[in-house]
Design an enzyme around this catalytic site. Structure first.
Site, PDB file in Angstrom:
ATOM      1  N   GLU A 210       1.177  -0.064  -9.629  1.00  0.00           N
ATOM      2  CA  GLU A 210      -0.046   0.453  -8.946  1.00  0.00           C
ATOM      3  C   GLU A 210      -0.561   1.808  -9.546  1.00  0.00           C
ATOM      4  OE1 GLU A 210      -1.500  -1.456  -6.347  1.00  0.00           O
ATOM      5  OE2 GLU A 210       0.161  -1.791  -5.766  1.00  0.00           O
TER       6      GLU A 210
ATOM      7  N   HIS B 158       3.555   4.948  -1.596  1.00  0.00           N
ATOM      8  CA  HIS B 158       3.272   3.705  -1.129  1.00  0.00           C
ATOM      9  C   HIS B 158       4.277   3.666  -0.372  1.00  0.00           C
ATOM     10  CE1 HIS B 158       2.378  -0.024  -1.018  1.00  0.00           C
ATOM     11  NE2 HIS B 158       2.513  -0.477  -1.544  1.00  0.00           N
TER      12      HIS B 158
ATOM     13  N   HIS C 100       6.711   0.234   2.411  1.00  0.00           N
ATOM     14  CA  HIS C 100       6.201  -0.701   3.298  1.00  0.00           C
ATOM     15  C   HIS C 100       7.381  -0.263   4.837  1.00  0.00           C
ATOM     16  CE1 HIS C 100       6.127  -3.416  -0.703  1.00  0.00           C
ATOM     17  NE2 HIS C 100       4.980  -2.849  -0.581  1.00  0.00           N
TER      18      HIS C 100
ATOM     19  N   GLU D  33       1.869  14.220  19.122  1.00  0.00           N
ATOM     20  CA  GLU D  33       1.328  14.933  17.667  1.00  0.00           C
ATOM     21  C   GLU D  33       0.729  14.042  16.631  1.00  0.00           C
ATOM     22  OE1 GLU D  33       5.548  14.031  15.940  1.00  0.00           O
ATOM     23  OE2 GLU D  33       5.368  15.386  14.710  1.00  0.00           O
TER      24      GLU D  33
ATOM     25  N   HIS E 210       0.195  -5.057   3.983  1.00  0.00           N
ATOM     26  CA  HIS E 210       1.004  -4.801   3.201  1.00  0.00           C
ATOM     27  C   HIS E 210       2.121  -3.723   3.000  1.00  0.00           C
ATOM     28  CE1 HIS E 210       1.356  -4.827  -1.456  1.00  0.00           C
ATOM     29  NE2 HIS E 210       2.389  -3.550  -1.191  1.00  0.00           N
TER      30      HIS E 210
HETATM   31  O1  2HA Z   1       5.815  -2.804  -6.527  1.00  0.00           O
HETATM   32  O2  2HA Z   1       5.325  -1.918  -3.531  1.00  0.00           O
HETATM   33  O3  2HA Z   1       2.706  -2.543  -4.137  1.00  0.00           O
HETATM   34  C1  2HA Z   1       5.562  -2.712  -5.505  1.00  0.00           C
HETATM   35  C2  2HA Z   1       4.319  -2.055  -4.368  1.00  0.00           C
HETATM   36  C3  2HA Z   1       3.244  -2.903  -4.887  1.00  0.00           C
HETATM   37 ZN    ZN Z   2       3.185  -2.588  -1.865  1.00  0.00          ZN
END
Ligand code: 2HA
Ligand code: ZN
Length: 289
Positions: free
Chosen positions: A121, A144, A146, A174, A215
């Protein structure tokens, strides 16, 4: 100074481990980038090597440029590396890259000791960091991950920034204070590509959080505490919403638009009025007319 001994490396690794401990980084999920301060680069320069210049592209054959970031240095996670291993061995899982004076080539100057590339990314991180630097030169972190509850909500809430934000806002007072510009939503789009990267950067022009449907999420901050704290706040609120939804499809009591407006003056914020629409029902996911 050695990168491994620096406060920067320690703070970066701590954030990676904190995210892993939250359960937001299964396998090689997630990536983290940090735009270094000039004094951090100077302090660590003796520990740098000179890698080969490489093109920056979302796809093979693609070449992208980020002129707003020309000459800057970034600490970024490695492609395919596990957040779980970053604290244990930062030099094998993280790298520092330098951008050239056109902002269209990068080279690895430290890290990825056993080989490898920066995160898949990378162009998305650079696109976001470029937009954020233009917004506020102090913005340095793009993260980023998950987070399970936030992702779960993308299956049951309308994929509409206004509705998604309002439901998250109502779960924890908050939230509106921490991210008064709300959450942007990217519908399901293939990850690692230009489209999702540009859609996310468009959101980051105004908002600090972007949720990728089915995602994960992207967020930003001036430092690791702020970026991690932001994601933690969103995910906590999402967790409460998942609990509420598991008991009832609607709310008996909630925070009203008037209540939210009361927060503005004491907290010196301005909660975006787009999110403070009148609701005709307390059904979760209510879409205003
Ligand atoms: O490789 O989360 O979106 C890791 C990720 C890609
Ligand atoms: Zn990801």
């Amino acid at each position: 100074m050695r990168v491994l001994d620096s406060e920067l490396m320690k703070s970066y690794a701590r954030m990676a481990m904190d995210g892993f401990n939250q359960g937001w980084h299964e396998r090689n999920g997630g990536n983290l980038s940090y735009r270094m301060k000039a004094e951090e680069v100077e302090a660590l320069r003796d520990d740098f090597k000179e890698g080969e210049w490489r093109v920056i592209g979302w796809q093979k054959g693609d070449e992208s440029a980020f002129p707003g970031l020309a000459g800057e240095y970034f600490m970024v996670s490695g492609s395919g590396k596990y957040f779980r291993n970053i604290e244990l061995d930062p030099e094998a899982n993280v790298c520092i890259i330098e951008l050239n004076e056109e902002g269209n080539r990068y080279r690895i100057v430290w890290g990825l000791r056993n080989g490898g590339m920066p995160t898949s990314e990378l162009p998305t991180h650079l696109a976001n960091l470029e937009v954020l630097k233009a917004r506020d030169p102090e913005m340095r972190v793009v993260y980023h991950c998950h987070p399970g509850n936030t992702i779960a909500l993308t299956f049951v809430l309308p994929l509409d920034s206004r509705v998604f934000t309002r439901e998250i806002f109502e779960m924890v007072t908050e939230c509106a204070v921490v991210f008064p510009e709300g959450i942007g939503i990217v519908p399901w789009v293939i990850c690692g590509g230009r489209q999702i990267g540009e859609m996310t950067a468009e959101i980051m022009k105004k908002q600090d959080v972007a949720v990728w449907a089915h995602h994960g999420a992207f967020c930003c901050g001036k430092d690791f505490d702020l970026a991690f704290g932001l994601m933690h706040t969103v995910e906590k609120s999402a967790e409460i919403l998942v609990k509420v939804l598991s008991m009832s499809p609607s709310k008996l009591n909630t925070i009203t638009p008037e209540n939210f407006r009361e927060l503005n003056a004491p907290f010196s914020i301005h909660i975006n009025e787009d999110f403070l629409y009148e609701r005709k029902s307390n059904k979760i996911g209510y879409v205003p007319e």
